[in-house]
Write a protein that holds these residues in place. Structure first.
Motif, PDB file in Angstrom:
ATOM      1  N   PHE A  29       0.957  -1.222  -0.119  1.00 53.16           N
ATOM      2  CA  PHE A  29       0.030  -0.029  -0.091  1.00 53.16           C
ATOM      3  C   PHE A  29       0.844   1.312   0.115  1.00 53.16           C
ATOM      4  O   PHE A  29       1.790   1.307   0.960  1.00 53.16           O
ATOM      5  CB  PHE A  29      -1.019  -0.004   1.071  1.00 53.16           C
ATOM      6  CG  PHE A  29      -1.644   1.064   1.313  1.00 53.16           C
ATOM      7  CD1 PHE A  29      -2.731   1.605   0.148  1.00 53.16           C
ATOM      8  CD2 PHE A  29      -1.978   1.957   2.460  1.00 53.16           C
ATOM      9  CE1 PHE A  29      -3.266   2.689   0.250  1.00 53.16           C
ATOM     10  CE2 PHE A  29      -2.877   2.968   2.553  1.00 53.16           C
ATOM     11  CZ  PHE A  29      -3.359   3.566   1.389  1.00 53.16           C
ATOM     12  N   GLN A  31       0.151   4.309   0.359  1.00 55.92           N
ATOM     13  CA  GLN A  31      -0.379   5.467   1.214  1.00 55.92           C
ATOM     14  C   GLN A  31      -0.936   6.657   0.216  1.00 55.92           C
ATOM     15  O   GLN A  31      -0.925   7.769   0.777  1.00 55.92           O
ATOM     16  CB  GLN A  31       0.738   5.910   1.991  1.00 55.92           C
ATOM     17  CG  GLN A  31       0.999   4.754   3.042  1.00 55.92           C
ATOM     18  CD  GLN A  31       2.041   5.090   4.048  1.00 55.92           C
ATOM     19  OE1 GLN A  31       1.603   6.076   5.086  1.00 55.92           O
ATOM     20  NE2 GLN A  31       3.281   4.866   3.989  1.00 55.92           N
ATOM     21  N   LYS A  32      -1.152   6.268  -0.827  1.00 55.05           N
ATOM     22  CA  LYS A  32      -1.553   7.522  -1.706  1.00 55.05           C
ATOM     23  C   LYS A  32      -3.032   7.168  -2.669  1.00 55.05           C
ATOM     24  O   LYS A  32      -3.870   7.660  -2.651  1.00 55.05           O
ATOM     25  CB  LYS A  32      -0.613   7.698  -2.917  1.00 55.05           C
ATOM     26  CG  LYS A  32       0.636   8.258  -2.525  1.00 55.05           C
ATOM     27  CD  LYS A  32       1.924   8.312  -3.549  1.00 55.05           C
ATOM     28  CE  LYS A  32       3.160   8.825  -3.205  1.00 55.05           C
ATOM     29  NZ  LYS A  32       4.162   9.221  -4.018  1.00 55.05           N
ATOM     30  N   ASP A  33      -3.003   5.634  -3.119  1.00 54.20           N
ATOM     31  CA  ASP A  33      -4.232   5.316  -3.915  1.00 54.20           C
ATOM     32  C   ASP A  33      -4.144   3.729  -4.062  1.00 54.20           C
ATOM     33  O   ASP A  33      -3.392   3.253  -3.276  1.00 54.20           O
ATOM     34  CB  ASP A  33      -4.247   5.949  -5.380  1.00 54.20           C
ATOM     35  CG  ASP A  33      -2.574   5.571  -5.977  1.00 54.20           C
ATOM     36  OD1 ASP A  33      -2.056   4.530  -5.719  1.00 54.20           O
ATOM     37  OD2 ASP A  33      -2.177   6.622  -6.636  1.00 54.20           O
ATOM     38  N   LEU A  34      -5.005   3.158  -4.895  1.00 55.70           N
ATOM     39  CA  LEU A  34      -5.054   1.754  -4.854  1.00 55.70           C
ATOM     40  C   LEU A  34      -4.140   1.284  -5.901  1.00 55.70           C
ATOM     41  O   LEU A  34      -4.194   0.206  -6.224  1.00 55.70           O
ATOM     42  CB  LEU A  34      -6.503   1.361  -5.212  1.00 55.70           C
ATOM     43  CG  LEU A  34      -7.512   1.890  -4.049  1.00 55.70           C
ATOM     44  CD1 LEU A  34      -8.911   1.235  -4.397  1.00 55.70           C
ATOM     45  CD2 LEU A  34      -6.798   1.487  -2.599  1.00 55.70           C
ATOM     46  N   ALA A  49      -8.271   4.744  -0.276  1.00 56.36           N
ATOM     47  CA  ALA A  49      -7.036   5.551   0.495  1.00 56.36           C
ATOM     48  C   ALA A  49      -7.583   6.630   1.047  1.00 56.36           C
ATOM     49  O   ALA A  49      -8.033   7.677   0.473  1.00 56.36           O
ATOM     50  CB  ALA A  49      -5.909   5.986  -0.433  1.00 56.36           C
ATOM     51  N   ARG A  72      -0.830  10.355   6.345  1.00 55.46           N
ATOM     52  CA  ARG A  72      -1.016   9.581   5.084  1.00 55.46           C
ATOM     53  C   ARG A  72      -2.491   8.842   5.234  1.00 55.46           C
ATOM     54  O   ARG A  72      -2.971   8.301   6.537  1.00 55.46           O
ATOM     55  CB  ARG A  72      -0.001   8.447   4.898  1.00 55.46           C
ATOM     56  CG  ARG A  72       1.422   9.213   4.466  1.00 55.46           C
ATOM     57  CD  ARG A  72       1.329   9.890   3.192  1.00 55.46           C
ATOM     58  NE  ARG A  72       2.758  10.332   2.862  1.00 55.46           N
ATOM     59  CZ  ARG A  72       2.970  11.612   3.190  1.00 55.46           C
ATOM     60  NH1 ARG A  72       2.248  12.392   3.723  1.00 55.46           N
ATOM     61  NH2 ARG A  72       4.113  12.134   2.680  1.00 55.46           N
ATOM     62  N   TYR A  74      -5.506   5.820   5.264  1.00 61.42           N
ATOM     63  CA  TYR A  74      -5.476   4.172   5.395  1.00 61.42           C
ATOM     64  C   TYR A  74      -5.984   3.656   4.092  1.00 61.42           C
ATOM     65  O   TYR A  74      -6.505   4.273   3.495  1.00 61.42           O
ATOM     66  CB  TYR A  74      -6.002   4.054   6.635  1.00 61.42           C
ATOM     67  CG  TYR A  74      -5.465   4.775   7.945  1.00 61.42           C
ATOM     68  CD1 TYR A  74      -4.367   4.842   8.133  1.00 61.42           C
ATOM     69  CD2 TYR A  74      -6.576   5.566   8.536  1.00 61.42           C
ATOM     70  CE1 TYR A  74      -3.961   5.680   9.201  1.00 61.42           C
ATOM     71  CE2 TYR A  74      -6.257   6.034   9.834  1.00 61.42           C
ATOM     72  CZ  TYR A  74      -5.091   6.306   9.982  1.00 61.42           C
ATOM     73  OH  TYR A  74      -4.750   6.963  11.019  1.00 61.42           O
ATOM     74  N   LEU A  75      -5.818   2.249   4.100  1.00 67.98           N
ATOM     75  CA  LEU A  75      -6.636   1.593   3.094  1.00 67.98           C
ATOM     76  C   LEU A  75      -7.752   0.929   3.947  1.00 67.98           C
ATOM     77  O   LEU A  75      -7.651   0.206   4.757  1.00 67.98           O
ATOM     78  CB  LEU A  75      -5.813   0.403   2.634  1.00 67.98           C
ATOM     79  CG  LEU A  75      -6.365  -0.604   1.483  1.00 67.98           C
ATOM     80  CD1 LEU A  75      -6.609   0.021   0.437  1.00 67.98           C
ATOM     81  CD2 LEU A  75      -5.421  -1.758   1.321  1.00 67.98           C
ATOM     82  N   ARG A 225      -3.404  -0.490   8.020  1.00 71.18           N
ATOM     83  CA  ARG A 225      -2.434   0.430   7.910  1.00 71.18           C
ATOM     84  C   ARG A 225      -0.999  -0.427   7.908  1.00 71.18           C
ATOM     85  O   ARG A 225      -0.960  -1.458   8.424  1.00 71.18           O
ATOM     86  CB  ARG A 225      -2.179   1.748   8.270  1.00 71.18           C
ATOM     87  CG  ARG A 225      -2.069   1.165   9.985  1.00 71.18           C
ATOM     88  CD  ARG A 225      -2.359   2.369  11.141  1.00 71.18           C
ATOM     89  NE  ARG A 225      -2.002   2.394  12.255  1.00 71.18           N
ATOM     90  CZ  ARG A 225      -2.150   3.175  13.133  1.00 71.18           C
ATOM     91  NH1 ARG A 225      -2.442   4.319  12.998  1.00 71.18           N
ATOM     92  NH2 ARG A 225      -1.709   2.830  14.541  1.00 71.18           N
TER      93      ARG A 225
END
Length: 236
Positions: A29, A31-34, A49, A72, A74-75, A225
């Motif tokens: 991950f 910490q920005k997008d998928l 995200a 940042r 989390y997923l 996370r």
């Protein structure tokens, strides 16, 4: 007479076999997008995200957190009725370190290789003698946790999982997958538990030498996370 042996020493070192470097941890991950993740059903996806934390009293109503420039996301699976998410990359023998937060009454799961589930659910306060194969940290439908190490819903918790993939020779399975150790919040829940087959609800319903890391997203909200996957070289 003095003689220099340096060339011979250098030559001898050059002939030694190179030592393989220790595998580097993978943090899937960003910490920005998928990016680096796939969805079982994109139309149903509730994964983001996410810059929010979930209200443990009302899991379907996330509440915004105070953020600073260093924070940042989390997923997060933000609601029930979604879909599963899994890594593009596939793995075999690994150590998985992962933090998660589950709201009150919610339910998810961490699937090693996309097929072998460690249960994620709100089991806070349940007596040890009442624990089942469906409680937090259970190997779903295989083994109940030895003790209840659950924290309160809405608090961050941590799994450390040592996992060995099934072995295949000539396309035939010759050794079962094994959870070597499962630790929840520094408490050992399982040791050396073999998985004779895949868990129901897995990604493909089939066993293989490698597979992705999968999170269940169709049951309820959950956040992850600090996901770290370290490939393990098993000595023969």
């Amino acid at each position: 007479m003095f003689r220099s042996f340096a060339p011979a020493v250098v030559l001898g070192l050059a002939l030694l076999p190179a030592r393989a470097a220790d595998p580097k941890p993978v943090e899937p991950f960003n910490q920005k997008d998928l990016k680096g993740w796939a969805l079982k059903d994109e139309k149903k996806s509730k994964w983001e995200a996410y810059w929010y934390v979930m209200n443990p009293a009302k899991p379907t109503e996330p509440k915004k957190q105070s953020v600073t420039p260093t924070d940042r996301p989390y997923l997060v699976n933000t609601a029930a009725g979604g879909t599963d998410i899994y890594t593009d990359e596939k793995f075999g023998d690994i150590r998985l370190e992962i933090e998660f937060m589950v709201p009150e009454g919610s339910n998810s799961g961490v699937y090693l290789m996309g097929e072998y589930e460690v249960q994620v659910i709100d089991s806070y306060g349940k007596p040890d003698d009442k624990l089942t194969q469906s409680d937090l940290g259970a190997l779903y439908r295989v083994a109940a946790p030895k003790t209840n190490a659950s924290k309160k819903p809405g608090e961050w918790q941590k799994f450390v999982i040592d996992f060995r993939a099934p072995r295949f020779e000539g396309g035939k399975k010759v050794a079962n997958a094994k959870f070597v150790k499962v630790v929840l919040n520094d408490v050992v829940l399982h040791e050396n538990v073999e998985m004779k087959q895949q868990t129901p609800g897995g990604l493909t319903g089939k066993e293989a030498p490698t597979g992705p890391l999968k999170f269940q997203g169709d049951h309820g909200p959950v956040a992850f996370r600090n996901i770290k996957i370290t490939p393990v070289i098993v000595k023969k």
